[in-house]
Design an enzyme around this catalytic site. Structure first.
Site, mmCIF file in Angstrom:
data_model
loop_
_atom_site.group_PDB
_atom_site.id
_atom_site.type_symbol
_atom_site.label_atom_id
_atom_site.label_comp_id
_atom_site.label_asym_id
_atom_site.label_seq_id
_atom_site.Cartn_x
_atom_site.Cartn_y
_atom_site.Cartn_z
ATOM 1 C CE LYS A 80 24.960 -7.932 -28.128
ATOM 2 N NZ LYS A 80 25.012 -9.399 -27.879
ATOM 3 C CG ASP A 126 26.181 -10.990 -24.985
ATOM 4 O OD1 ASP A 126 27.231 -11.664 -25.073
ATOM 5 O OD2 ASP A 126 25.177 -11.199 -25.695
ATOM 6 C CD GLU A 185 24.220 -13.636 -23.344
ATOM 7 O OE1 GLU A 185 23.393 -13.257 -22.481
ATOM 8 O OE2 GLU A 185 23.958 -13.679 -24.550
ATOM 9 C CD GLU A 221 24.699 -15.968 -28.222
ATOM 10 O OE1 GLU A 221 24.508 -15.363 -27.157
ATOM 11 O OE2 GLU A 221 24.643 -15.422 -29.330
ATOM 12 C CG ASP A 241 18.572 -19.639 -30.585
ATOM 13 O OD1 ASP A 241 17.521 -20.151 -31.044
ATOM 14 O OD2 ASP A 241 18.839 -18.435 -30.717
ATOM 15 C CG HIS A 276 20.577 -16.840 -27.847
ATOM 16 N ND1 HIS A 276 20.413 -17.052 -29.207
ATOM 17 C CD2 HIS A 276 21.190 -15.647 -27.730
ATOM 18 C CE1 HIS A 276 20.911 -16.022 -29.873
ATOM 19 N NE2 HIS A 276 21.390 -15.153 -29.005
ATOM 20 C CD GLU A 287 18.520 -12.782 -25.928
ATOM 21 O OE1 GLU A 287 18.831 -13.981 -26.014
ATOM 22 O OE2 GLU A 287 19.310 -11.841 -26.161
#
Ligand code: CA
Length: 378
Positions: A167, A195, A221, A247, A270, A297, A330
């Site tokens: 992150k 991300d 991301e 996502e 997703d 995702h 993922e």
């Protein structure tokens, strides 16, 4: 074959160790699972991503009753029916996530009825396993992140991961420090993505991307707002780091503008919210008109993970080359009992890879008797 019942389950589990990202903190995990039952004793399972109480109500009170008596194998017709019935109020968000859960369950039944693992109905797989990347490195936890992340990274390396995602979104200087520190821990041979969960403006995202370019970033991301494909383009034209996102996007109607603008390098629908298997196949078909690679995702239970795995296994990389970039799926590593504790057999994970289930359907079967400790509604 006829659909005889549709049941929805809202599961909730408090976290032993709450964690955060650029938008908010998590203190619990939730899942909304759908079971579609048909005659001949068949049942299929699906999952919705997003607020479980909302998606449960959408399945139980709105979509579900429309499907009783229909043939569960009519995936295309039933998707069109549910989309048409919700188009005036839906098109994105929780209604499409609820539709996604139903659609995944229908495909599970369809593959079981055909006696084949789902991926074969979606085009077949080129390999028996797919390499995973570990999603982790969240914020919080009450000790210096460098210290906790180093321990976390060593755990992933021991589990066989050769790719990881961390992150960002704590401010550009801090993000760059943490990226440098993590790259230092894992060395040069491990793929590393970052991300931001859309925490930045284009100017900020460009500044961060330039600072982390020396650390060989696999993708950046959700650098900027999911509402603004042109903001992605601003970032994309200014830096060499590839961009990923999607996502927060829904259906082919939502993804089309991202593909037309070439605003992404990696599109991440997703399956549990973009419209299910039926719609993800169409999103992938649209992407195949461009050079954008679709990689799902996946942040849900074993059901959502299995749906992503079957879908992705059947998608070829493009353009064709004898030396393609590794396909990476993922693999969320944050605390979540719904990946393992509610199914009879989780997806087989070995040496950083997920192996495709060979049993008919999704290959994972939730057991409602295992829900007891988690059931919030349903
Ligand atoms: Ca993400």
């Amino acid at each position: 074959m006829r659909i005889s019942a549709i049941d929805a389950f809202h599961l909730r589990a408090p976290l032993e160790r709450p964690f955060g990202f650029s938008q908010f903190d998590y203190s619990q995990r939730e899942a909304m699972l759908v079971r579609v039952s048909a005659d001949a004793g068949l049942a299929g399972w699906g999952e919705a991503y997003g607020p479980a109480a909302l998606t449960l109500a959408a399945v139980r009170d709105f979509f579900g009753p429309l499907l009783i008596g229909r043939d569960p194998r009519d995936t295309e017709a039933l998707w069109a029916l549910l989309y048409a019935r919700s188009i005036d109020y839906g098109r994105k968000g929780a209604l499409i996530a609820a539709l996604s859960a139903i659609d995944i369950a229908l495909w599970d039944i369809k593959a079981q009825a055909a006696g084949t693992p789902l991926y074969r109905l979606l085009g077949g797989a080129a390999a028996e396993s797919i390499e995973c990347y570990a999603t982790g490195f969240y914020f919080g936890g009450g000790e210096p992140l460098e210290q906790r992340w180093e321990r976390e990274a060593r755990g992933y390396l021991e589990a066989g991961f050769r790719a990881m995602k961390m992150k960002v979104g704590q401010g550009i200087e801090r993000d760059a420090e943490l990226t440098a520190a993590l790259r230092g821990v894992i060395g040069p041979d491990i793929k590393l993505a970052i991300d931001a969960n859309h925490a930045y403006t284009p100017v900020e995202a460009v500044r961060l991307a330039r600072k982390v370019e020396p650390y060989d970033i696999h993708w950046f991301e959700e650098p900027v707002s999911p509402l603004d494909p042109d903001a992605y383009l601003e970032v994309k034209r200014a830096v060499s780091v590839p961009l990923a996102g999607g996502e927060c996007e829904y259906t082919r109607f939502g993804f089309e503008k991202w593909f037309r603008k070439r605003a992404l390098d990696y599109a991440q629908p997703d399956i549990c919210s973009c419209g299910g298997i039926t719609e993800a196949m169409k999103i992938a078909a649209l992407a195949s008109l461009t050079s954008i690679h679709v990689t799902p995702h996946a942040w849900g239970s074993a059901v959502g993970q299995a749906a992503a795995l079957h879908f992705y296994a059947a998608r070829p990389r493009q353009p064709f080359t004898l030396t393609p970039e590794r396909k990476l799926i993922e693999c969320d590593r944050t605390e979540n009992p719904f990946r393992t504790k509610i199914v009879d057999k989780p997806i087989r994970f070995e040496s950083g890879r997920w192996f495709l289930p060979e049993t008919p359907g999704l290959g994972v079967t939730p057991r409602p008797e295992l829900f007891a400790d988690y059931l919030a509604a349903g």
